[in-house]
Scaffold this active site. Structure first.
Site, short mmCIF file in Angstrom:
data_model
loop_
_atom_site.label_atom_id
_atom_site.label_comp_id
_atom_site.label_asym_id
_atom_site.label_seq_id
_atom_site.Cartn_x
_atom_site.Cartn_y
_atom_site.Cartn_z
N THR A 38 -17.04 35.65 25.94
CA THR A 38 -17.43 34.44 26.67
C THR A 38 -17.35 33.25 25.72
OG1 THR A 38 -18.89 35.48 28.30
CG2 THR A 38 -19.38 33.23 27.77
N ASP A 54 -16.34 29.10 30.22
CA ASP A 54 -15.10 29.65 30.77
C ASP A 54 -15.44 30.52 31.98
OD1 ASP A 54 -16.21 31.74 29.00
OD2 ASP A 54 -14.42 32.83 29.59
N ARG A 56 -13.86 33.81 32.63
CA ARG A 56 -13.33 35.18 32.54
C ARG A 56 -14.46 36.17 32.31
NH1 ARG A 56 -8.56 36.70 28.38
NH2 ARG A 56 -7.36 35.76 30.09
N LYS A 70 -20.58 31.31 35.15
CA LYS A 70 -21.44 31.61 34.00
C LYS A 70 -22.51 30.54 33.78
CE LYS A 70 -17.76 34.15 31.66
NZ LYS A 70 -16.99 34.34 30.41
N GLY A 84 -22.84 37.42 27.30
CA GLY A 84 -23.33 38.77 27.05
C GLY A 84 -23.06 39.66 28.25
N SER A 166 -18.30 34.95 22.19
CA SER A 166 -17.27 35.39 21.26
C SER A 166 -16.31 34.27 20.88
CB SER A 166 -16.48 36.56 21.87
OG SER A 166 -15.94 36.19 23.13
N ASP A 203 -9.72 33.14 21.72
CA ASP A 203 -10.55 34.33 21.87
C ASP A 203 -10.05 35.12 23.07
OD1 ASP A 203 -12.74 36.17 21.77
OD2 ASP A 203 -13.68 35.01 23.37
N SER A 206 -12.34 35.33 26.23
CA SER A 206 -12.54 34.13 27.04
C SER A 206 -11.21 33.75 27.69
CB SER A 206 -13.04 32.97 26.18
OG SER A 206 -14.20 33.34 25.46
#
Length: 268
Positions: A38, A54, A56, A70, A84, A166, A203, A206
């Protein structure tokens, strides 16, 4: 009959080491840490606060959802980004949102951001990190805009800008380079968008789109899918083939279900 109370041991506890070693030798695989992905960010500007995330959702190496939310509702004057375990972030914020509603009804006034932060950190600390929720809490109350970073073990930070997840390092590099005090509204929105996109492009956990929430005094604006940096282009060629392009060599039809007639069941 009285029971003897032992003083808690300090430091690390290795009481279960031999047990775990025995179970592993018997073929039982021990649980492994789960890597989640994330990018969530938040920044304070001159008249409020901007949150970004984001969209995803991943399940190990699989993209489970391309356009999930999110940024979770807590109260009319505050929202919370979650990174998480998706279920932990969603149900944790839903639980605290209901507590804040009861708090508003009981006190007859708008809840403060520090109240939500206290509820969240106490709950996460109670479970000692087993609830995998890393949160960025942002809101506007009588003290103005506030931004808190809440870690899964219950520790908190109060900062003018912050990132988690992340993709947080890539997003933080954008903030460290371009953030300044008293940002204008559009400047803060652009900064958050670029920070989340930095996490998306650097990342693997994400991806997809950028969601943004702007919280100001007395109002909140939700910009769902504010940016779509990963839109798929139209295919350059058609991959549809007419019927009969591939020849059928042989055809076989089998009846795999056998139905047998038996005696009727006695229901007397």
């Amino acid at each position: 009959m009285t029971q003897r109370l032992e003083k808690p041991k300090g430091g690390f506890n290795f009481d279960n080491y031999q047990r775990n070693l025995f179970l592993e030798q018997k073929g039982l695989s021990l649980p492994k840490a789960i890597s989640t992905g994330t990018t969530i960010v938040g920044v304070i500007f001159k008249d409020g606060i901007v949150l970004g995330a984001d969209t995803r959702a991943t399940e190990d190496t699989i993209v489970a959802e391309k356009n999930c939310k999110k940024i979770h509702y807590l109260a009319p004057n505050m929202y919370c980004c979650g990174a998480g375990t998706a279920a932990d972030t969603e149900f944790t914020t839903a639980l605290i949102s209901s507590k804040l509603e009861l708090h508003r009804l009981n006190t007859g006034r708008e809840a403060r951001v520090t109240t939500a932060m206290t509820f969240l950190k106490q709950m996460l600390f109670r479970y000692q990190g087993n609830v995998g929720a890393a949160l960025i809490l942002g809101g506007f109350d009588v003290n103005g805009p506030s931004l808190f970073l809440i870690h899964p073990h219950g520790s908190t930070d109060k900062t003018p800008y912050g990132t988690m997840g992340s993709g947080s390092l890539a997003a933080m590099s954008v903030f460290e380079t371009r953030w300044r005090k008293n940002l204008e509204r559009q400047e803060a929105i652009d900064l958050v968008k670029d920070a989340v996109e930095a996490g998306i492009f650097n990342d693997l956990g994400s991806g997809s789109n950028v969601d943004i929430n702007i919280i100001e005094r007395g109002r909140c604006e939700i910009l769902r899918n504010y940016a779509k940096p990963n839109e798929r282009d139209e295919k350059q060629a058609s991959y549809k083939y007419p019927r009969g392009t591939t020849s059928i060599l042989k055809e076989s039809i089998r009846n795999l279900v056998l139905v047998t007639e038996g005696e009727a069941m006695d229901i007397s």
